[in-house]
Write a protein that holds these residues in place. Sequence first.
Motif, mmCIF file in Angstrom:
data_model
loop_
_atom_site.group_PDB
_atom_site.id
_atom_site.type_symbol
_atom_site.label_atom_id
_atom_site.label_comp_id
_atom_site.label_asym_id
_atom_site.label_seq_id
_atom_site.Cartn_x
_atom_site.Cartn_y
_atom_site.Cartn_z
ATOM 1 N N LEU A 72 -7.695 7.433 -7.273
ATOM 2 C CA LEU A 72 -6.431 6.892 -6.789
ATOM 3 C C LEU A 72 -5.304 7.908 -6.841
ATOM 4 C CD1 LEU A 72 -6.464 3.422 -8.602
ATOM 5 C CD2 LEU A 72 -7.271 3.966 -6.287
ATOM 6 N N ALA A 73 -5.379 8.825 -7.823
ATOM 7 C CA ALA A 73 -4.249 9.737 -8.038
ATOM 8 C C ALA A 73 -4.677 10.978 -8.797
ATOM 9 C CB ALA A 73 -3.155 9.031 -8.840
ATOM 10 N N THR A 74 -3.879 12.015 -8.637
ATOM 11 C CA THR A 74 -3.972 13.172 -9.518
ATOM 12 C C THR A 74 -2.914 12.979 -10.594
ATOM 13 O OG1 THR A 74 -2.451 14.440 -8.119
ATOM 14 C CG2 THR A 74 -4.802 14.723 -7.717
ATOM 15 N N VAL A 75 -3.267 13.335 -11.813
ATOM 16 C CA VAL A 75 -2.373 13.131 -12.942
ATOM 17 C C VAL A 75 -2.290 14.434 -13.726
ATOM 18 C CG1 VAL A 75 -1.928 11.776 -15.013
ATOM 19 C CG2 VAL A 75 -3.065 10.705 -13.046
ATOM 20 N N GLY A 76 -1.083 14.951 -13.839
ATOM 21 C CA GLY A 76 -0.883 16.173 -14.599
ATOM 22 C C GLY A 76 -1.784 17.289 -14.110
ATOM 23 N N ASP A 77 -2.186 18.119 -15.031
ATOM 24 C CA ASP A 77 -3.082 19.226 -14.722
ATOM 25 C C ASP A 77 -4.513 18.843 -15.079
ATOM 26 O OD1 ASP A 77 -1.117 20.984 -13.806
ATOM 27 O OD2 ASP A 77 -0.688 21.690 -15.832
ATOM 28 N N GLY A 78 -5.335 18.611 -14.063
ATOM 29 C CA GLY A 78 -6.750 18.437 -14.308
ATOM 30 C C GLY A 78 -7.249 17.041 -14.600
ATOM 31 N N TRP A 79 -6.516 16.015 -14.209
ATOM 32 C CA TRP A 79 -6.948 14.634 -14.442
ATOM 33 C C TRP A 79 -6.874 13.820 -13.157
ATOM 34 C CZ3 TRP A 79 -8.911 12.768 -18.973
ATOM 35 C CH2 TRP A 79 -8.789 13.581 -20.092
ATOM 36 N N TYR A 80 -7.730 12.804 -13.068
ATOM 37 C CA TYR A 80 -7.681 11.803 -11.998
ATOM 38 C C TYR A 80 -7.523 10.418 -12.620
ATOM 39 C CZ TYR A 80 -9.734 15.166 -8.658
ATOM 40 O OH TYR A 80 -9.987 16.238 -7.846
ATOM 41 N N HIS A 81 -6.770 9.558 -11.948
ATOM 42 C CA HIS A 81 -6.772 8.129 -12.263
ATOM 43 C C HIS A 81 -7.820 7.527 -11.346
ATOM 44 C CE1 HIS A 81 -4.500 4.018 -12.243
ATOM 45 N NE2 HIS A 81 -5.638 3.970 -12.910
ATOM 46 N N PRO A 136 -2.757 13.635 4.523
ATOM 47 C CA PRO A 136 -3.594 13.479 3.329
ATOM 48 C C PRO A 136 -3.115 14.298 2.139
ATOM 49 C CG PRO A 136 -4.752 14.742 5.002
ATOM 50 C CD PRO A 136 -3.484 14.235 5.633
ATOM 51 N N THR A 137 -2.314 15.321 2.384
ATOM 52 C CA THR A 137 -1.826 16.153 1.283
ATOM 53 C C THR A 137 -0.616 15.548 0.580
ATOM 54 O OG1 THR A 137 -0.527 17.435 2.865
ATOM 55 C CG2 THR A 137 -2.702 18.300 2.268
ATOM 56 N N ASP A 138 0.007 14.537 1.189
ATOM 57 C CA ASP A 138 1.166 13.884 0.575
ATOM 58 C C ASP A 138 0.701 12.761 -0.340
ATOM 59 O OD1 ASP A 138 2.842 15.534 1.982
ATOM 60 O OD2 ASP A 138 3.367 14.037 3.499
ATOM 61 N N ARG A 139 1.293 12.700 -1.517
ATOM 62 C CA ARG A 139 1.004 11.622 -2.454
ATOM 63 C C ARG A 139 2.314 11.127 -3.027
ATOM 64 N NH1 ARG A 139 -2.455 15.148 -5.847
ATOM 65 N NH2 ARG A 139 -1.621 16.674 -4.433
ATOM 66 N N LEU A 140 2.344 9.872 -3.425
ATOM 67 C CA LEU A 140 3.567 9.242 -3.913
ATOM 68 C C LEU A 140 3.568 9.198 -5.438
ATOM 69 C CD1 LEU A 140 6.206 7.724 -3.367
ATOM 70 C CD2 LEU A 140 4.846 5.628 -3.112
ATOM 71 N N HIS A 141 4.674 9.660 -6.016
ATOM 72 C CA HIS A 141 4.815 9.646 -7.476
ATOM 73 C C HIS A 141 4.988 8.221 -7.990
ATOM 74 C CE1 HIS A 141 5.288 13.953 -8.333
ATOM 75 N NE2 HIS A 141 5.911 14.026 -7.166
ATOM 76 N N PHE A 194 0.859 -1.187 0.000
ATOM 77 C CA PHE A 194 0.000 0.000 0.000
ATOM 78 C C PHE A 194 0.889 1.228 0.000
ATOM 79 C CE2 PHE A 194 -3.796 -1.933 2.516
ATOM 80 C CZ PHE A 194 -4.366 -2.397 1.354
ATOM 81 N N VAL A 195 0.482 2.253 -0.743
ATOM 82 C CA VAL A 195 1.117 3.558 -0.614
ATOM 83 C C VAL A 195 0.846 4.025 0.806
ATOM 84 C CG1 VAL A 195 1.060 5.960 -1.380
ATOM 85 C CG2 VAL A 195 0.847 4.109 -3.061
ATOM 86 N N LYS A 196 1.866 4.585 1.484
ATOM 87 C CA LYS A 196 1.661 5.044 2.865
ATOM 88 C C LYS A 196 2.124 6.493 3.017
ATOM 89 C CE LYS A 196 6.054 3.503 4.701
ATOM 90 N NZ LYS A 196 6.783 2.785 5.691
ATOM 91 N N ARG A 226 0.351 11.008 -9.073
ATOM 92 C CA ARG A 226 0.674 11.101 -7.648
ATOM 93 C C ARG A 226 -0.437 10.385 -6.879
ATOM 94 N NH1 ARG A 226 0.710 17.039 -7.163
ATOM 95 N NH2 ARG A 226 0.794 16.582 -4.960
ATOM 96 N N TYR A 227 -0.091 9.275 -6.216
ATOM 97 C CA TYR A 227 -1.064 8.346 -5.650
ATOM 98 C C TYR A 227 -1.261 8.555 -4.156
ATOM 99 C CZ TYR A 227 -1.482 6.193 -10.109
ATOM 100 O OH TYR A 227 -1.766 5.997 -11.432
#
Length: 151
Positions: free
Chosen positions: A121-130, A15-20, A9-11, A34-35
Amino acid sequence: MIDTDGWAFVKSDKPTDRLHLRTAPSTDAVSIGRYYSGTPVQVLEDQGEWAKVSIAGIQGYMMKKFLAFGQDMLNVERWFPGKHLTEKAAEKGINVYASPDTASAIIGILRGGDGLAEYILATVGDGWYHVLRGDGLSGYVEAGHFWDGNG
């Protein structure tokens, strides 16, 4: 007991930290997304400080010091954003793309009321979600179709 072999699991403590998720095992490599903490990753290969992983079909590399393995997975706090489809998007439906680009293939549609939960699950680039939907559909949606809700 749940078999956790080959998974992590990403840990994160915040909540503001995400893993590349990166294209290569280097902090200089391009970020694919960023997950959020709690995202399950399938570990494909151990590469020392890095792991080659797959997240809902998307492959890349993550730093192992930000992943929880084995029984440590049970203690990971999940920080997925609690966003909702806008009323218009929920009614009309929004395209799920194969990559974060409206010119890429449309692989599905998200809409409200279909009984299937979706997870950002993640923010991707400008304006996208995975996103990952409850039935296993995984792809990219434009972030502007979501809002924080009123609760």
